[in-house]
Design a protein around this motif. Sequence first.
Motif, PDB file in Angstrom:
ATOM      1  N   ASP A  36      46.881  39.982  37.354  1.00 34.68           N
ATOM      2  CA  ASP A  36      47.205  39.821  35.930  1.00 34.68           C
ATOM      3  C   ASP A  36      46.391  38.711  35.273  1.00 34.68           C
ATOM      4  O   ASP A  36      46.882  38.007  34.391  1.00 34.68           O
ATOM      5  CB  ASP A  36      48.712  39.550  35.781  1.00 34.68           C
ATOM      6  CG  ASP A  36      49.196  39.750  34.342  1.00 34.68           C
ATOM      7  OD1 ASP A  36      48.609  40.578  33.626  1.00 34.68           O
ATOM      8  OD2 ASP A  36      50.142  39.062  33.937  1.00 34.68           O
ATOM      9  N   ASP A  37      45.133  38.553  35.698  1.00 35.92           N
ATOM     10  CA  ASP A  37      44.266  37.555  35.089  1.00 35.92           C
ATOM     11  C   ASP A  37      43.068  38.270  34.475  1.00 35.92           C
ATOM     12  O   ASP A  37      42.785  39.420  34.805  1.00 35.92           O
ATOM     13  CB  ASP A  37      43.794  36.564  36.168  1.00 35.92           C
ATOM     14  CG  ASP A  37      43.591  35.157  35.607  1.00 35.92           C
ATOM     15  OD1 ASP A  37      43.428  35.048  34.384  1.00 35.92           O
ATOM     16  OD2 ASP A  37      43.584  34.189  36.393  1.00 35.92           O
ATOM     17  N   ASP A  38      42.342  37.567  33.590  1.00 35.64           N
ATOM     18  CA  ASP A  38      41.128  38.164  33.026  1.00 35.64           C
ATOM     19  C   ASP A  38      40.116  38.451  34.132  1.00 35.64           C
ATOM     20  O   ASP A  38      39.461  39.487  34.142  1.00 35.64           O
ATOM     21  CB  ASP A  38      40.508  37.218  31.983  1.00 35.64           C
ATOM     22  CG  ASP A  38      41.383  37.061  30.758  1.00 35.64           C
ATOM     23  OD1 ASP A  38      42.194  37.979  30.500  1.00 35.64           O
ATOM     24  OD2 ASP A  38      41.296  36.024  30.080  1.00 35.64           O
ATOM     25  N   VAL A  39      39.996  37.502  35.055  1.00 36.78           N
ATOM     26  CA  VAL A  39      39.137  37.674  36.229  1.00 36.78           C
ATOM     27  C   VAL A  39      39.958  37.288  37.456  1.00 36.78           C
ATOM     28  O   VAL A  39      40.388  36.144  37.591  1.00 36.78           O
ATOM     29  CB  VAL A  39      37.866  36.792  36.150  1.00 36.78           C
ATOM     30  CG1 VAL A  39      37.027  36.971  37.408  1.00 36.78           C
ATOM     31  CG2 VAL A  39      37.057  37.122  34.911  1.00 36.78           C
ATOM     32  N   ASN A  40      40.192  38.259  38.345  1.00 43.69           N
ATOM     33  CA  ASN A  40      40.980  37.977  39.553  1.00 43.69           C
ATOM     34  C   ASN A  40      40.060  37.658  40.725  1.00 43.69           C
ATOM     35  O   ASN A  40      38.891  38.035  40.726  1.00 43.69           O
ATOM     36  CB  ASN A  40      41.871  39.178  39.891  1.00 43.69           C
ATOM     37  CG  ASN A  40      42.978  39.350  38.872  1.00 43.69           C
ATOM     38  OD1 ASN A  40      43.839  38.489  38.723  1.00 43.69           O
ATOM     39  ND2 ASN A  40      42.948  40.463  38.147  1.00 43.69           N
ATOM     40  N   SER A  41      40.636  36.973  41.726  1.00 43.81           N
ATOM     41  CA  SER A  41      39.791  36.521  42.826  1.00 43.81           C
ATOM     42  C   SER A  41      40.599  36.273  44.091  1.00 43.81           C
ATOM     43  O   SER A  41      41.826  36.154  44.054  1.00 43.81           O
ATOM     44  CB  SER A  41      39.069  35.224  42.431  1.00 43.81           C
ATOM     45  OG  SER A  41      40.018  34.191  42.206  1.00 43.81           O
ATOM     46  N   PHE A  65      36.005  34.272  45.651  1.00 47.80           N
ATOM     47  CA  PHE A  65      35.344  35.581  45.708  1.00 47.80           C
ATOM     48  C   PHE A  65      35.962  36.448  44.618  1.00 47.80           C
ATOM     49  O   PHE A  65      37.156  36.769  44.656  1.00 47.80           O
ATOM     50  CB  PHE A  65      35.558  36.209  47.090  1.00 47.80           C
ATOM     51  CG  PHE A  65      34.847  37.522  47.286  1.00 47.80           C
ATOM     52  CD1 PHE A  65      33.594  37.565  47.872  1.00 47.80           C
ATOM     53  CD2 PHE A  65      35.428  38.724  46.879  1.00 47.80           C
ATOM     54  CE1 PHE A  65      32.930  38.772  48.060  1.00 47.80           C
ATOM     55  CE2 PHE A  65      34.772  39.928  47.056  1.00 47.80           C
ATOM     56  CZ  PHE A  65      33.510  39.948  47.645  1.00 47.80           C
ATOM     57  N   ILE A  66      35.176  36.804  43.610  1.00 49.66           N
ATOM     58  CA  ILE A  66      35.673  37.569  42.459  1.00 49.66           C
ATOM     59  C   ILE A  66      35.872  39.031  42.848  1.00 49.66           C
ATOM     60  O   ILE A  66      35.030  39.627  43.532  1.00 49.66           O
ATOM     61  CB  ILE A  66      34.685  37.479  41.270  1.00 49.66           C
ATOM     62  CG1 ILE A  66      34.431  36.015  40.886  1.00 49.66           C
ATOM     63  CG2 ILE A  66      35.202  38.270  40.077  1.00 49.66           C
ATOM     64  CD1 ILE A  66      35.644  35.253  40.425  1.00 49.66           C
ATOM     65  N   VAL A  67      36.995  39.627  42.416  1.00 50.01           N
ATOM     66  CA  VAL A  67      37.253  41.058  42.648  1.00 50.01           C
ATOM     67  C   VAL A  67      37.573  41.752  41.329  1.00 50.01           C
ATOM     68  O   VAL A  67      38.028  41.119  40.378  1.00 50.01           O
ATOM     69  CB  VAL A  67      38.425  41.279  43.640  1.00 50.01           C
ATOM     70  CG1 VAL A  67      38.088  40.735  45.001  1.00 50.01           C
ATOM     71  CG2 VAL A  67      39.722  40.677  43.119  1.00 50.01           C
ATOM     72  N   GLU A  95      34.577  38.346  55.354  1.00 47.07           N
ATOM     73  CA  GLU A  95      34.510  37.427  56.497  1.00 47.07           C
ATOM     74  C   GLU A  95      34.433  35.994  56.011  1.00 47.07           C
ATOM     75  O   GLU A  95      33.736  35.678  55.047  1.00 47.07           O
ATOM     76  CB  GLU A  95      33.282  37.751  57.352  1.00 47.07           C
ATOM     77  CG  GLU A  95      33.206  36.928  58.623  1.00 47.07           C
ATOM     78  CD  GLU A  95      32.031  37.338  59.500  1.00 47.07           C
ATOM     79  OE1 GLU A  95      32.211  37.469  60.708  1.00 47.07           O
ATOM     80  OE2 GLU A  95      30.919  37.539  58.941  1.00 47.07           O
ATOM     81  N   ILE A  96      35.173  35.107  56.702  1.00 51.44           N
ATOM     82  CA  ILE A  96      35.121  33.677  56.404  1.00 51.44           C
ATOM     83  C   ILE A  96      34.428  32.971  57.564  1.00 51.44           C
ATOM     84  O   ILE A  96      34.562  33.374  58.728  1.00 51.44           O
ATOM     85  CB  ILE A  96      36.539  33.105  56.174  1.00 51.44           C
ATOM     86  CG1 ILE A  96      36.449  31.654  55.682  1.00 51.44           C
ATOM     87  CG2 ILE A  96      37.414  33.215  57.408  1.00 51.44           C
ATOM     88  CD1 ILE A  96      37.762  31.093  55.202  1.00 51.44           C
ATOM     89  N   PRO A 104      31.018  30.599  50.849  1.00 47.36           N
ATOM     90  CA  PRO A 104      31.672  31.756  50.214  1.00 47.36           C
ATOM     91  C   PRO A 104      32.014  32.865  51.207  1.00 47.36           C
ATOM     92  O   PRO A 104      31.333  33.033  52.225  1.00 47.36           O
ATOM     93  CB  PRO A 104      30.623  32.235  49.204  1.00 47.36           C
ATOM     94  CG  PRO A 104      29.715  31.070  48.985  1.00 47.36           C
ATOM     95  CD  PRO A 104      29.703  30.309  50.270  1.00 47.36           C
ATOM     96  N   LEU A 105      33.061  33.602  50.908  1.00 46.96           N
ATOM     97  CA  LEU A 105      33.424  34.768  51.716  1.00 46.96           C
ATOM     98  C   LEU A 105      32.285  35.791  51.663  1.00 46.96           C
ATOM     99  O   LEU A 105      31.662  35.990  50.621  1.00 46.96           O
ATOM    100  CB  LEU A 105      34.709  35.399  51.185  1.00 46.96           C
ATOM    101  CG  LEU A 105      35.988  34.596  51.402  1.00 46.96           C
ATOM    102  CD1 LEU A 105      37.124  35.178  50.587  1.00 46.96           C
ATOM    103  CD2 LEU A 105      36.382  34.581  52.866  1.00 46.96           C
ATOM    104  N   ARG A 106      32.037  36.433  52.784  1.00 49.19           N
ATOM    105  CA  ARG A 106      30.940  37.409  52.878  1.00 49.19           C
ATOM    106  C   ARG A 106      31.519  38.812  52.983  1.00 49.19           C
ATOM    107  O   ARG A 106      32.399  39.064  53.806  1.00 49.19           O
ATOM    108  CB  ARG A 106      30.092  37.097  54.116  1.00 49.19           C
ATOM    109  CG  ARG A 106      28.848  37.958  54.260  1.00 49.19           C
ATOM    110  CD  ARG A 106      27.997  37.443  55.407  1.00 49.19           C
ATOM    111  NE  ARG A 106      28.599  37.723  56.706  1.00 49.19           N
ATOM    112  CZ  ARG A 106      28.362  38.820  57.422  1.00 49.19           C
ATOM    113  NH1 ARG A 106      27.557  39.763  56.958  1.00 49.19           N
ATOM    114  NH2 ARG A 106      28.930  38.975  58.610  1.00 49.19           N
ATOM    115  N   GLU A 107      31.024  39.711  52.137  1.00 47.99           N
ATOM    116  CA  GLU A 107      31.491  41.096  52.171  1.00 47.99           C
ATOM    117  C   GLU A 107      30.773  41.858  53.283  1.00 47.99           C
ATOM    118  O   GLU A 107      29.546  41.886  53.341  1.00 47.99           O
ATOM    119  CB  GLU A 107      31.233  41.769  50.817  1.00 47.99           C
ATOM    120  CG  GLU A 107      31.791  43.172  50.740  1.00 47.99           C
ATOM    121  CD  GLU A 107      31.604  43.794  49.355  1.00 47.99           C
ATOM    122  OE1 GLU A 107      30.928  44.840  49.285  1.00 47.99           O
ATOM    123  OE2 GLU A 107      32.105  43.229  48.366  1.00 47.99           O
TER     124      GLU A 107
END
Length: 347
Positions: A36-41, A65-67, A95-96, A104-107
């Motif tokens: 429920d945010d403008d930009v979630n993460s 990490f933006i989603v 991955e952390i 940063p988290l890696r996708e």
Amino acid sequence: MPLDVQGTFVSQKINKIRWIPEEYIEANCFFTGSWDDDVNSIKVWTLESNQEEEDIEYPRPLSEFIVDGDVTEIQFVDSTKIAVSTSNGDVKLLEISVYDKKSPLREIHSWKNLHNFGLDQCSCTSLHILDGDIATIGEDGNVNILNSRRGEISYRIVGADSCSLHSVCFIKHTEVITGNLRGHMKIWDLRTNINKPAASFLLAGDEMAATCILNHPTQPHIILAGSESGSLAVWDLRVNSFPTTLLNAHSAGVTEMQFHPENPHKLFTSSVSGEIWDWNMEGMTKSTQGPDNQITTWLPLEEKNAMMVNSLMPPLHKPINTLHCDKGKIICGTDNEAVYLIKNFKY
């Protein structure tokens, strides 16, 4: 020592929260997933205390990490990898770093638009993980089994339900259980190609959504389900036609449940009513000598008044969406844009 409750404003509504496990010490870093945010993460946080107040620990963000969409679930695949589901139908494997939580988290994998109504997006409402396999469900009524090692969809049940699925749990490698918006529970055998459940039953008679499902850590045939009405149902899958025990619990929907990782008699539940409870499940079990001289543990309906339930902190005026426990520390995320840390829990 008495329970110590500390709340910290984090400027985001938190939908999921998870400790990052440490091998020999209490966890000090955790993930949050916002909604429920403008930009979630997905954020990684660490707890720190300052020199003036050494007893008080404050969360400090380390990375973000933006989603796209709201975060609907975070589950560990292993000690360094998490699977994340979102309200736009995606599932990501992240991955952390073991050594540097600031990096940063890696996708690693991304399953785009995994749940959808054709061209329209719909939410991936929940997921559950067992030994690297990821079961996902969504508003489209579909079930997917993902292989986290190869990044593939290894099994799919299209039209598993005619309405939105809300909860899912692996019973074993070859079986998952799902709960839908109307409280219908279904067990699916992943070894068959038949699009029909191996078993189905009702959460309760009032058609309330099954908001979360959990299996007992030492007795996998015992399944617990939290409902939209706040009640807790317990099944013995050996006799799965109706709940063995139905407990009137919270005054509003159960949002999350977790057994203490080191004490299977301790169950924690959080609720839309702003409550977080600690249940002593020992009061629900009774041992008897079975016909084959095995000790059988069962959950008697008539003795549910013997349950011991403690409130871990004063009720809030906003929903507690999520909780996670590690040793003597419990953390929870809420809709009042705060994170609450409960310390000195005796388990």
